[in-house]
Design a protein around this motif. Structure first.
Motif, PDB file in Angstrom:
ATOM      1  N   MET A 140       0.834  -1.203   0.000  1.00  0.00           N
ATOM      2  CA  MET A 140       0.000   0.000   0.000  1.00  0.00           C
ATOM      3  C   MET A 140       0.870   1.254   0.000  1.00  0.00           C
ATOM      4  SD  MET A 140      -2.648  -1.290   2.969  1.00  0.00           S
ATOM      5  CE  MET A 140      -3.488   0.300   3.075  1.00  0.00           C
ATOM      6  N   LYS A 141       0.328   2.312  -0.579  1.00  0.00           N
ATOM      7  CA  LYS A 141       0.964   3.627  -0.494  1.00  0.00           C
ATOM      8  C   LYS A 141       0.176   4.440   0.531  1.00  0.00           C
ATOM      9  CE  LYS A 141       2.960   7.323  -3.231  1.00  0.00           C
ATOM     10  NZ  LYS A 141       3.259   7.794  -4.609  1.00  0.00           N
ATOM     11  N   PHE A 142       0.849   4.855   1.597  1.00  0.00           N
ATOM     12  CA  PHE A 142       0.173   5.514   2.708  1.00  0.00           C
ATOM     13  C   PHE A 142       0.189   7.031   2.551  1.00  0.00           C
ATOM     14  CE2 PHE A 142       1.814   1.457   4.241  1.00  0.00           C
ATOM     15  CZ  PHE A 142       0.655   0.885   4.751  1.00  0.00           C
ATOM     16  N   SER A 143      -0.862   7.656   3.076  1.00  0.00           N
ATOM     17  CA  SER A 143      -0.981   9.116   2.981  1.00  0.00           C
ATOM     18  C   SER A 143      -0.140   9.827   4.028  1.00  0.00           C
ATOM     19  CB  SER A 143      -2.446   9.534   3.128  1.00  0.00           C
ATOM     20  OG  SER A 143      -2.973   9.089   4.366  1.00  0.00           O
ATOM     21  N   SER A 144       0.300   9.097   5.058  1.00  0.00           N
ATOM     22  CA  SER A 144       1.099   9.725   6.112  1.00  0.00           C
ATOM     23  C   SER A 144       1.914   8.658   6.825  1.00  0.00           C
ATOM     24  CB  SER A 144       0.199  10.430   7.127  1.00  0.00           C
ATOM     25  OG  SER A 144      -0.592   9.479   7.827  1.00  0.00           O
ATOM     26  N   THR A 145       2.943   9.109   7.537  1.00  0.00           N
ATOM     27  CA  THR A 145       3.744   8.196   8.341  1.00  0.00           C
ATOM     28  C   THR A 145       2.894   7.555   9.426  1.00  0.00           C
ATOM     29  OG1 THR A 145       5.746   9.501   7.946  1.00  0.00           O
ATOM     30  CG2 THR A 145       5.766   8.009   9.843  1.00  0.00           C
ATOM     31  N   GLU A 146       1.964   8.324   9.979  1.00  0.00           N
ATOM     32  CA  GLU A 146       1.091   7.808  11.036  1.00  0.00           C
ATOM     33  C   GLU A 146       0.235   6.650  10.518  1.00  0.00           C
ATOM     34  OE1 GLU A 146       2.696  11.549  12.081  1.00  0.00           O
ATOM     35  OE2 GLU A 146       1.474  11.030  10.302  1.00  0.00           O
ATOM     36  N   GLU A 147      -0.266   6.793   9.282  1.00  0.00           N
ATOM     37  CA  GLU A 147      -1.082   5.713   8.708  1.00  0.00           C
ATOM     38  C   GLU A 147      -0.236   4.469   8.481  1.00  0.00           C
ATOM     39  OE1 GLU A 147      -4.125   4.865   4.959  1.00  0.00           O
ATOM     40  OE2 GLU A 147      -2.625   6.471   4.796  1.00  0.00           O
ATOM     41  N   LEU A 148       0.980   4.662   8.009  1.00  0.00           N
ATOM     42  CA  LEU A 148       1.898   3.542   7.802  1.00  0.00           C
ATOM     43  C   LEU A 148       2.130   2.804   9.117  1.00  0.00           C
ATOM     44  CD1 LEU A 148       5.245   3.545   5.834  1.00  0.00           C
ATOM     45  CD2 LEU A 148       5.167   2.663   8.138  1.00  0.00           C
ATOM     46  N   ILE A 149       2.488   3.544  10.163  1.00  0.00           N
ATOM     47  CA  ILE A 149       2.791   2.930  11.453  1.00  0.00           C
ATOM     48  C   ILE A 149       1.572   2.210  12.012  1.00  0.00           C
ATOM     49  CG2 ILE A 149       3.427   3.391  13.858  1.00  0.00           C
ATOM     50  CD1 ILE A 149       5.168   5.704  12.808  1.00  0.00           C
ATOM     51  N   SER A 150       0.401   2.839  11.922  1.00  0.00           N
ATOM     52  CA  SER A 150      -0.824   2.239  12.441  1.00  0.00           C
ATOM     53  C   SER A 150      -1.147   0.931  11.723  1.00  0.00           C
ATOM     54  CB  SER A 150      -1.983   3.224  12.291  1.00  0.00           C
ATOM     55  OG  SER A 150      -3.204   2.620  12.670  1.00  0.00           O
ATOM     56  N   THR A 151      -0.989   0.932  10.386  1.00  0.00           N
ATOM     57  CA  THR A 151      -1.306  -0.269   9.604  1.00  0.00           C
ATOM     58  C   THR A 151      -0.334  -1.394   9.925  1.00  0.00           C
ATOM     59  OG1 THR A 151      -2.190   1.090   7.810  1.00  0.00           O
ATOM     60  CG2 THR A 151      -1.604  -1.184   7.276  1.00  0.00           C
ATOM     61  N   VAL A 152       0.953  -1.082   9.969  1.00  0.00           N
ATOM     62  CA  VAL A 152       1.958  -2.111  10.250  1.00  0.00           C
ATOM     63  C   VAL A 152       1.780  -2.658  11.659  1.00  0.00           C
ATOM     64  CG1 VAL A 152       4.420  -2.573  10.521  1.00  0.00           C
ATOM     65  CG2 VAL A 152       3.614  -1.203   8.590  1.00  0.00           C
ATOM     66  N   MET A 153       1.520  -1.789  12.618  1.00  0.00           N
ATOM     67  CA  MET A 153       1.300  -2.257  13.987  1.00  0.00           C
ATOM     68  C   MET A 153       0.073  -3.165  14.058  1.00  0.00           C
ATOM     69  SD  MET A 153       3.706  -1.426  15.921  1.00  0.00           S
ATOM     70  CE  MET A 153       5.000  -0.236  16.313  1.00  0.00           C
ATOM     71  N   GLY A 154      -0.956  -2.856  13.264  1.00  0.00           N
ATOM     72  CA  GLY A 154      -2.132  -3.721  13.209  1.00  0.00           C
ATOM     73  C   GLY A 154      -1.795  -5.088  12.635  1.00  0.00           C
ATOM     74  N   ASN A 155      -0.944  -5.115  11.602  1.00  0.00           N
ATOM     75  CA  ASN A 155      -0.497  -6.387  11.036  1.00  0.00           C
ATOM     76  C   ASN A 155       0.285  -7.203  12.067  1.00  0.00           C
ATOM     77  OD1 ASN A 155       0.308  -4.678   7.923  1.00  0.00           O
ATOM     78  ND2 ASN A 155      -1.615  -5.655   8.531  1.00  0.00           N
ATOM     79  N   ILE A 156       1.155  -6.520  12.791  1.00  0.00           N
ATOM     80  CA  ILE A 156       1.960  -7.199  13.803  1.00  0.00           C
ATOM     81  C   ILE A 156       1.067  -7.765  14.906  1.00  0.00           C
ATOM     82  CG2 ILE A 156       3.694  -6.839  15.618  1.00  0.00           C
ATOM     83  CD1 ILE A 156       5.036  -4.804  13.698  1.00  0.00           C
ATOM     84  N   GLN A 157       0.054  -7.004  15.287  1.00  0.00           N
ATOM     85  CA  GLN A 157      -0.857  -7.481  16.325  1.00  0.00           C
ATOM     86  C   GLN A 157      -1.628  -8.713  15.845  1.00  0.00           C
ATOM     87  OE1 GLN A 157      -0.892  -6.123  19.482  1.00  0.00           O
ATOM     88  NE2 GLN A 157      -2.029  -8.016  19.930  1.00  0.00           N
ATOM     89  N   TRP A 158      -2.016  -8.730  14.552  1.00  0.00           N
ATOM     90  CA  TRP A 158      -2.703  -9.899  14.000  1.00  0.00           C
ATOM     91  C   TRP A 158      -1.810 -11.128  14.117  1.00  0.00           C
ATOM     92  CZ3 TRP A 158      -2.582 -14.046  10.909  1.00  0.00           C
ATOM     93  CH2 TRP A 158      -3.783 -14.624  10.512  1.00  0.00           C
ATOM     94  N   VAL A 159      -0.540 -10.944  13.783  1.00  0.00           N
ATOM     95  CA  VAL A 159       0.416 -12.054  13.881  1.00  0.00           C
ATOM     96  C   VAL A 159       0.515 -12.532  15.329  1.00  0.00           C
ATOM     97  CG1 VAL A 159       2.848 -12.684  13.645  1.00  0.00           C
ATOM     98  CG2 VAL A 159       1.736 -11.327  11.856  1.00  0.00           C
ATOM     99  N   ARG A 160       0.626 -11.595  16.252  1.00  0.00           N
ATOM    100  CA  ARG A 160       0.742 -11.964  17.671  1.00  0.00           C
ATOM    101  C   ARG A 160      -0.487 -12.743  18.144  1.00  0.00           C
ATOM    102  NH1 ARG A 160       3.999 -10.563  21.543  1.00  0.00           N
ATOM    103  NH2 ARG A 160       4.899  -8.785  20.389  1.00  0.00           N
ATOM    104  N   ASP A 161      -1.664 -12.315  17.722  1.00  0.00           N
ATOM    105  CA  ASP A 161      -2.905 -12.908  18.205  1.00  0.00           C
ATOM    106  C   ASP A 161      -3.244 -14.242  17.538  1.00  0.00           C
ATOM    107  OD1 ASP A 161      -3.220 -10.687  19.825  1.00  0.00           O
ATOM    108  OD2 ASP A 161      -4.643  -9.691  18.459  1.00  0.00           O
ATOM    109  N   ASN A 162      -2.764 -14.450  16.307  1.00  0.00           N
ATOM    110  CA  ASN A 162      -3.242 -15.591  15.533  1.00  0.00           C
ATOM    111  C   ASN A 162      -2.212 -16.664  15.208  1.00  0.00           C
ATOM    112  OD1 ASN A 162      -6.203 -14.857  14.589  1.00  0.00           O
ATOM    113  ND2 ASN A 162      -5.002 -12.967  14.455  1.00  0.00           N
ATOM    114  N   MET A 163      -0.953 -16.317  15.169  1.00  0.00           N
ATOM    115  CA  MET A 163       0.050 -17.313  14.824  1.00  0.00           C
ATOM    116  C   MET A 163       0.376 -18.172  16.050  1.00  0.00           C
ATOM    117  SD  MET A 163       0.635 -17.198  11.653  1.00  0.00           S
ATOM    118  CE  MET A 163       1.955 -18.413  11.745  1.00  0.00           C
ATOM    119  N   ILE A 164       0.594 -19.454  15.802  1.00  0.00           N
ATOM    120  CA  ILE A 164       0.962 -20.405  16.845  1.00  0.00           C
ATOM    121  C   ILE A 164       2.348 -20.953  16.523  1.00  0.00           C
ATOM    122  CG2 ILE A 164       0.392 -22.589  17.958  1.00  0.00           C
ATOM    123  CD1 ILE A 164      -2.541 -22.050  17.247  1.00  0.00           C
ATOM    124  N   LEU A 165       3.253 -20.859  17.460  1.00  0.00           N
ATOM    125  CA  LEU A 165       4.619 -21.345  17.242  1.00  0.00           C
ATOM    126  C   LEU A 165       4.652 -22.865  17.333  1.00  0.00           C
ATOM    127  CD1 LEU A 165       6.710 -18.776  19.313  1.00  0.00           C
ATOM    128  CD2 LEU A 165       6.406 -18.856  16.835  1.00  0.00           C
TER     129      LEU A 165
END
Length: 310
Positions: A284-309
């Motif tokens: 994605m091309k983000f409109s701001s640094t804040e949007e980039l950080i928010s989206t990536v942090m959301g992706n990371i949280q999904w990984v934390r919540d859903n991935m099983i080691l």
């Protein structure tokens, strides 16, 4: 882990005597290949011989179609995965233009050095020799004289379609990671060395391991994925950005960036395995640094919540 033999001047061809061989390129060592390998292991157990994965040291298309070549595994990793498959040995034939130019019968004589395996397992579409002129019928003719038993297996998935590296690469190129992984029999993975990158992630609050996947092995669609990264065999949940983000297209030197959750260490210079389990979003091309950080942090949280080691 089975030993890996290079079929060179020092190779003892008597290793093939009475053996049960599975013969193929084995790119990806997918479920179809595993069926061949398991069949070789089973017939070896019944006859008391060795089970051998017989392959080439390189992909033939590295010589015949280098511009169009795409691979699921590097040559080194392919041999290592074969060695871990349960066979007694892996034999890698040196693939050259001269070797490939042999007529089918001479190809077989050069391959086995005059020694005879008890069983030879191949896919039903197996082709060999000059201009791929040799087929299963030629194997059967050779086997009738040599005493080898040929098993030509029709390798299909539950939907009746062929299981092949070509099909899996096509699925990965379309981002269809779940079906690709089912046909592989394990998560699709890359194995690359970490190098120093832009270090923007450190400023944004999410450090990444920067990887440069060779063009021939860049087979998966660009996007962000959830997966697992393995460092010296230790698994970590991982958010994976495959491809170059539009945000950094003019300055990026990596084509894959991996954030390892809960990892605190220096990976520079180390080779890590990165497994792709779930597709999360496109680049994605983000409109701001804040949007980039928010989206990536959301992706990371999904990984934390859903991935099983595991």
């Amino acid at each position: 882990m089975a030993p890996i033999y290079r079929v060179d001047d020092s190779f003892d061809y008597s290793l093939f005597d009475g053996a049960s061989c599975a013969f193929g390129v084995f790119d990806g060592v997918h479920t179809g290949h595993r069926y061949l390998l398991d069949a070789a292991i089973e017939s070896a157990a019944q006859s008391g011989g060795r089970s051998i994965a017989l392959t080439f040291d390189i992909d033939p298309d590295e010589i015949f179609d280098p511009a169009g070549l795409k691979k699921l595994l590097s040559n080194e990793d392919r041999l290592e995965v074969l060695a871990a498959s349960g066979v007694d040995a892996v034999c890698a034939l040196p693939f050259t233009r001269e070797f490939a130019a042999n007529e089918p019968l001479q190809f077989l004589q050069s391959t086995f050095g005059g020694h005879v395996p008890a069983f030879l397992h191949v896919g039903s579409d197996f082709a060999f020799g000059a201009k791929a002129a040799g087929h299963v019928s030629d194997l059967q003719e050779w086997a009738a004289q040599s005493g080898t038993v040929i098993h030509a297996h029709h390798l299909v998935s539950s939907d009746g379609r062929p299981i092949s590296a070509t099909r899996i690469r096509g699925l990965l190129a379309n981002g269809e990671i779940n079906m690709a992984n089912r046909l592989l029999g394990r998560p699709y993975a890359i194995h690359e060395k970490v190098f120093a990158g832009r270090q923007d992630g450190r400023d944004f609050g999410f450090r990444t391991a920067n990887l440069l996947v060779p063009p021939q092995q860049k087979v998966i669609a660009d996007g962000v994925y959830a997966g697992i990264a393995r460092v010296d065999g230790v698994p970590y949940k991982a958010a994976i950005s495959s491809g170059v983000s539009p945000v950094f297209k003019d300055e990026s030197t990596a084509n894959c960036e991996v954030h390892l959750l809960d990892f605190d260490g220096d990976l520079y210079g180390q080779r890590i395995w990165v497994e792709y389990h779930h597709w999360l979003r496109p680049m994605m091309k983000f409109s701001s640094t804040e949007e980039l950080i928010s989206t990536v942090m959301g992706n990371i949280q999904w990984v934390r919540d859903n991935m099983i080691l595991h």
